[in-house]
Design an enzyme around this catalytic site. Structure first.
Site, PDB file in Angstrom:
ATOM      1  N   ASP A 148     -11.881   7.290   4.105  1.00 46.37           N
ATOM      2  CA  ASP A 148     -10.789   6.974   4.869  1.00 46.37           C
ATOM      3  C   ASP A 148     -10.367   5.754   4.757  1.00 46.37           C
ATOM      4  OD1 ASP A 148      -8.542   7.559   6.367  1.00 46.37           O
ATOM      5  OD2 ASP A 148      -9.631   7.442   8.340  1.00 46.37           O
TER       6      ASP A 148
ATOM      7  N   GLU B 125      -9.398   3.963   2.357  1.00 46.02           N
ATOM      8  CA  GLU B 125      -9.004   3.911   0.949  1.00 46.02           C
ATOM      9  C   GLU B 125      -8.073   3.024   0.588  1.00 46.02           C
ATOM     10  OE1 GLU B 125      -5.529   5.091   2.971  1.00 46.02           O
ATOM     11  OE2 GLU B 125      -7.666   5.679   3.455  1.00 46.02           O
TER      12      GLU B 125
ATOM     13  N   LYS C 297      -9.882  12.957   8.668  1.00 41.87           N
ATOM     14  CA  LYS C 297      -9.363  12.409  10.245  1.00 41.87           C
ATOM     15  C   LYS C 297      -9.228  13.688  11.335  1.00 41.87           C
ATOM     16  CE  LYS C 297      -6.068   9.031   8.040  1.00 41.87           C
ATOM     17  NZ  LYS C 297      -6.565   7.618   8.807  1.00 41.87           N
TER      18      LYS C 297
ATOM     19  N   ASP D 173      -2.109  10.406   3.967  1.00 41.02           N
ATOM     20  CA  ASP D 173      -3.744  10.068   4.122  1.00 41.02           C
ATOM     21  C   ASP D 173      -4.397  11.170   5.099  1.00 41.02           C
ATOM     22  OD1 ASP D 173      -6.131   9.091   4.198  1.00 41.02           O
ATOM     23  OD2 ASP D 173      -5.729   7.362   5.418  1.00 41.02           O
TER      24      ASP D 173
ATOM     25  N   ASP E 213       1.555   6.301   5.729  1.00 44.25           N
ATOM     26  CA  ASP E 213       0.521   5.300   5.274  1.00 44.25           C
ATOM     27  C   ASP E 213       1.129   4.417   4.239  1.00 44.25           C
ATOM     28  OD1 ASP E 213      -1.879   4.321   5.958  1.00 44.25           O
ATOM     29  OD2 ASP E 213      -2.945   5.559   4.863  1.00 44.25           O
TER      30      ASP E 213
ATOM     31  N   LYS F 115       0.910  -1.128  -0.072  1.00 46.06           N
ATOM     32  CA  LYS F 115       0.129   0.058  -0.133  1.00 46.06           C
ATOM     33  C   LYS F 115       0.759   1.394  -0.247  1.00 46.06           C
ATOM     34  CE  LYS F 115      -3.073   2.528   3.089  1.00 46.06           C
ATOM     35  NZ  LYS F 115      -3.733   2.704   4.387  1.00 46.06           N
TER      36      LYS F 115
ATOM     37  N   ARG G 292      -7.683  -0.054   1.123  1.00 44.41           N
ATOM     38  CA  ARG G 292      -8.119  -1.367   0.491  1.00 44.41           C
ATOM     39  C   ARG G 292      -8.480  -1.248  -1.227  1.00 44.41           C
ATOM     40  NH1 ARG G 292     -12.256  -1.808   5.319  1.00 44.41           N
ATOM     41  NH2 ARG G 292     -10.609  -0.794   6.215  1.00 44.41           N
TER      42      ARG G 292
END
Length: 478
Positions: free
Chosen positions: A328, A330, A258, A251, A269, A246, A332
């Protein structure tokens, strides 16, 4: 890695020396007088792990035996001893150190100390205008009849790969967007000996990677899809092992923004992408006889531009439709496109790594990573054993069919989040829908970035996943 690792046949009388004692009485052979012997004996009786003596012409560090520990717990103990030696080396401004073990049959403990020491010397300070004035260790000499050059080089390469992964995670988002990540990967590939193909936005559109494009829609910077390949002529596997990382370079949570306190570490991230990059560096430099492919979808996740909104429906590259209820969640979405892309290789095994869920952090903290997948028990046990040996421990979560019910959507094939319970598992279940091959998912959200120091793992980016997967693939190459 700036520290040079060298093998020495013998120690030098006037050079700093660290000795792994096999028995407490062995200390007398290194003390210069009765006062030193009495001091060491007292400290060892007080359970000191490292006893330091200033012998004027050199510093001497006597490392207590660890008879009460065995196996991977003993290795981890000695890695932490390496951390203590690194602290001492900095404080005493040592430029070199000899590391010696009187154990003639086994160098395992010595190598563990060296590993912990080298990892502890990592620094990320290129943005500091004033550098630490203390000298940094330049050469570490290892003295043992059971060591060979190949072992030392391998340790150097694994540490270098881990440190590269740390560098990537620690880089501020302003200095490492998806495009710049692609450039860094290309340079790493050229230096280590693996191929890198960076696919730009037009190619990503042509591949209909709707997950990656949707997450990128709020950004002014284009996404990239990075394909790494290491295929030596002597590879023992015809079908590749595929690693998916990933690569969300920052993020914000998108429109599902967030809280500000949670954003300060969100440059981390892309810890999964960093792990894949570091692994390829270590494997290629060590010339393991394995065919590996790495897939890194990369973008930042921001609320600007034409950002996706909660309630939107997108299509992953295999045609699966996804109702996005939380922007959030995201990671996946971009991993789904990469897992679909992996099918073209007819892979032997796919392992994805991602800082995917807060649920994994709440479950395991920083002490381990969540693992789940559809592989047979023997393969999962092999990975867990690699986790024990490197102390990047894994806890297996189940992927029971009932968890898929949480992902049912009224208007699409799937929704991108489940309920409040079992969040790490439902995220894994989401990913599972895009696999038709042997697959393992690693949620490293709790281990990839630390907000306070943890021995040789340090603070901030840890390089989690590199040492674990190197150990795993090394076991396959035997």
């Amino acid at each position: 890695m700036s520290v040079k690792l060298k093998q020495a046949k013998e120690t030098k009388k006037n050079k700093p020396l660290a000795v792994l004692l096999q028995q407490p009485d062995d200390a007398s052979g290194y003390c210069r007088n009765q006062e030193e012997e009495a001091y060491v004996k007292r400290k060892l009786e007080e359970n000191a792990e490292v006893v330091s003596i200033n012998q004027y012409e050199r510093m001497l560090y006597l490392i207590a035996p660890a008879h009460s520990k065995s196996g991977h717990l003993k290795k981890e103990h000695f890695r932490k001893i390496g951390y203590k030696l690194a602290q001492a080396a900095r404080n005493e401004k040592l430029s070199s150190l000899y590391l010696y073990s009187s154990h003639k049959e086994d160098a395992t403990d010595l190598m563990a100390v060296a590993e912990g020491l080298l990892l502890s010397l990592y620094q990320f300070n290129q943005y500091k205008s004033t550098q630490d004035s203390r000298a940094v260790l330049e050469i570490l000499y290892l003295c043992s009849p059971k060591l060979d050059k190949v072992e030392l080089e391998e340790l150097e390469h694994v540490v270098a790969g881990t440190c590269y992964a740390r560098d990537l995670v620690n880089e501020p988002a302003i200095a490492l967007n998806a495009v710049l990540l692609g450039k860094s990967l290309k340079k790493a590939g050229k230096d280590a000996g693996f191929k890198v193909d960076v696919l730009g936005k037009d190619k990503i559109k042509a591949l209909k990677m709707g997950g990656l494009l949707a997450v990128n829609a709020g950004s002014v910077d284009p996404p990239t899809f990075n394909v790494l390949e290491y295929k030596p002529a002597n590879a023992i596997n015809k079908k590749p092992y595929v690693l998916v990382g990933k690569g969300v370079t920052y993020d914000t949570g998108g429109l599902s923004l967030k809280p500000s306190g949670s954003m300060t570490i969100m440059k981390s991230d892309m810890g999964g992408a960093a792990a894949v990059a570091g692994l390829f560096t270590a494997v290629a430099k060590s010339k393991l006889p394995l065919y590996l492919v790495g897939l890194i979808p990369a973008t930042d996740n921001r609320p600007g531009g034409n950002a996706i909104t909660p309630g939107d429906v997108i299509s992953i590259s295999d045609g699966t439709t996804v109702e996005v209820l939380n922007t959030d969640a995201e990671g996946r979405l971009i991993l789904a496109d990469a897992l679909v892309y992996a099918k073209k290789y007819k892979p032997e095994l796919v392992i994805d790594l991602a800082t995917l869920t807060g649920a994994a952090v709440m479950s395991l903290g920083k002490e381990g990573a969540a693992v789940m997948g559809n592989v047979d028990e023997a393969q999962m046990l092999a990975l867990k054993e690699a986790g024990n040996q490197t102390y990047e421990r894994l806890v297996e979560f189940p992927l029971w069919d009932e968890y898929r019910d949480q992902l049912k959507s009224d208007i699409a094939d799937l929704k991108n989040i489940g309920g409040r319970m079992a969040g790490a598992i439902t995220a894994g279940m989401f990913l599972k829908q895009f696999t038709d091959y042997p697959w393992i998912h690693l949620d490293i959200a709790g281990t990839a970035y630390l907000e306070s120091p943890d021995h040789y793992k340090g603070k901030n980016g840890t390089g989690a996943g590199v040492r674990l997967l190197y150990q795993f693939f090394k076991s396959l190459a035997k």
